[in-house]
Write a protein that holds these residues in place. Structure first.
Motif: not given
Length: 464
Positions: A258-265, A270-274, A345-346, A351-352
């Motif tokens: 989920k970490v990589s999925a979150r980064r990609a999503w 167009k949001l900043q990384p976490l 989309v959901l 997943g992210a």
């Protein structure tokens, strides 16, 4: 136990709503629970040449209905391994749409599904089925027509919106005496769903939430009085969630993905990384009927001081649009509104996401929250009747939960829940909460035995 499911739809071949999914899922679940299940449905054009369909013998049943002799031609078949009975009636069912075409409904929908219901009842008697379970307003006709000698009929409803409203002058087509018109009468019209609810041996809603909502003004769609009058035979059984296509976060490896999925999503939004202790939160407006922004907006600026990314999915009401636009400008890179909320989309969002926010009562028949939990998105939800069937509030000093629940419709109650969430995150307890949410099973494996137990109860009562 021999069960006949009577449905106008079955997924994935004939589907206009969730009815087809529920019919297909329930048939498989009952089979797994030890029942002999046959599905009755019209012989639609889509079945012609279908590789998944293996046709057997044709059988003609002659029966008397509404003072006339009728002939129902059924084909015994296997559809992807499931036993089915297909009713041949080209003049009624050889059409482009199930209930209508484009924006209009067929003028003869009442006689179409009336014949289907009467023929299904005759088949149930001739084949000695123990119980019949019928779906939505077309299935309500089965319950309304049931007479002595037929097996008990239960009625499955996904909602109360589509009620089968027809002109009163079509009532004689039922062949019932005029004294029975009161069961159908609804503001001068004929309401098929009303008659089915009154006539069914049991009425099954998709969960306790929907069962209660059906009895309340504002959510009962005008039939709350009818639902309340038959309350002893109302049952809330959550329909099995369809996890296909959703991330399965039940293993540590999947949760790490989920970490990589979150980064990609986040990049796609167009949001900043976490940073690692930060959280991605999504709010699918459709899951709470478009409501809840009145709780979020008063605390949004404070929330954006946290290491948080928040995405609203779906089209907000026009009254909230200016405030949301200003919030997106103030908190660019941390907050966004994405107006598309289709299932792809959901799935990607769940997943992210670390959390899925439901800041208002969950829509009664929405099972997508269960799918988001399987994907590792912890629910942060406002309490509503029946929510406990899906989300157990986490109590660090007591029972470990599967989500966070707040009990007052108040922005500060929502804020306090976010404070709880970040405390769990920083305290190293978040992965355990995520794992419990993902491990909760809302599949048909749990719903099937409950349906089977209900049907056995109806059969034993009928025999007595």
């Amino acid at each position: 136990m021999k069960a006949l499911l009577v449905t106008p739809e079955i997924a994935p071949w004939v589907r206009e709503g969730v009815t087809g999914d529920v019919a297909a899922g329930l048939a498989r679940a009952l089979q797994s629970a030890g029942a002999q299940v046959t599905v009755a449905l019209p012989d639609y054009p889509v079945f012609a040449g279908q590789r998944a369909l293996v046709r057997g013998r044709r059988r003609t049943l002659k029966f008397s209905f509404a003072g006339l002799t009728r002939h129902a031609v059924w084909t015994e078949a296997r559809l992807d391994g499931q036993a089915v009975l297909l009713l041949e009636k080209p003049e009624y069912f050889d059409r482009a749409g199930l209930y209508g075409s484009r924006d209009t409904t067929y003028d003869d929908n009442f006689p179409r599904f009336l014949f289907f219901a009467a023929a299904a009842l005759e088949m149930a008697k001739s084949r000695s089925f123990d119980v019949v379970h019928a779906f939505d307003w077309p299935g309500a006709l089965v319950a309304a027509l049931r007479a002595e000698g037929a097996p008990p009929v239960s009625l499955g409803l996904n909602d109360l919106v589509f009620q089968g409203l027809f002109p009163a002058d079509q009532f004689p087509q039922t062949g019932l005496p005029w004294e029975d018109f009161g069961r159908f009468e609804f503001h001068g019209q004929m309401n098929v769903l009303k008659a089915g609810m009154l006539g069914a041996a049991a009425v099954v809603f998709p969960g306790e939430r929907m069962s209660r909502a059906g009895q309340m003004p504002g959510t009962g769609c005008g039939l709350e009085g009818v639902a309340a009058s038959v309350a002893p035979k109302l049952h809330g059984i959550l329909s099995g969630a369809d996890y296909d296509g959703w991330l399965d976060a039940r293993t540590p490896e999947a949760r790490r993905r989920k970490v990589s999925a979150r980064r990609a999503w986040l990049s796609s939004m167009k949001l900043q990384p976490l940073e690692p202790e930060g959280m991605l939160v999504v709010l699918p407006l459709a899951w709470c009927g478009g409501r809840g922004l009145d709780l979020l907006l008063p605390v949004l600026d404070r929330l954006m001081d946290w290491p948080l990314r928040l995405v609203v999915l779906g089209r907000p009401e026009l009254s909230f649009a200016p405030s949301l636009q200003l919030a997106a400008l103030r908190h660019g890179g941390s907050f966004a509104v994405h107006t598309t909320d289709d299932v792809s989309v959901l799935r990607a969002a769940a997943g992210a996401a670390d959390m899925v926010l439901v800041p208002e009562a969950l829509e009664p028949a929405d099972s997508r929250l269960a799918c988001a939990m399987r994907a590792g998105a912890v629910p942060l939800a406002q309490f509503c009747p029946g929510l406990h069937e899906i989300v157990r509030d986490h109590d660090p000093a007591g029972e470990p939960g599967t989500g966070l629940v707040f009990y007052r419709h108040d922005p500060e109650a929502l804020w306090d829940s976010f404070v709880r969430a970040f405390a769990l995150r920083r305290g190293g307890m978040w992965d355990g909460l995520t794992a419990r949410a993902a491990a909760t099973d809302f599949s048909w494996d749990g719903a099937g035995p409950r349906y089977a137990a209900l049907f056995r109860h109806l059969v034993s009562g009928h025999a007595a």
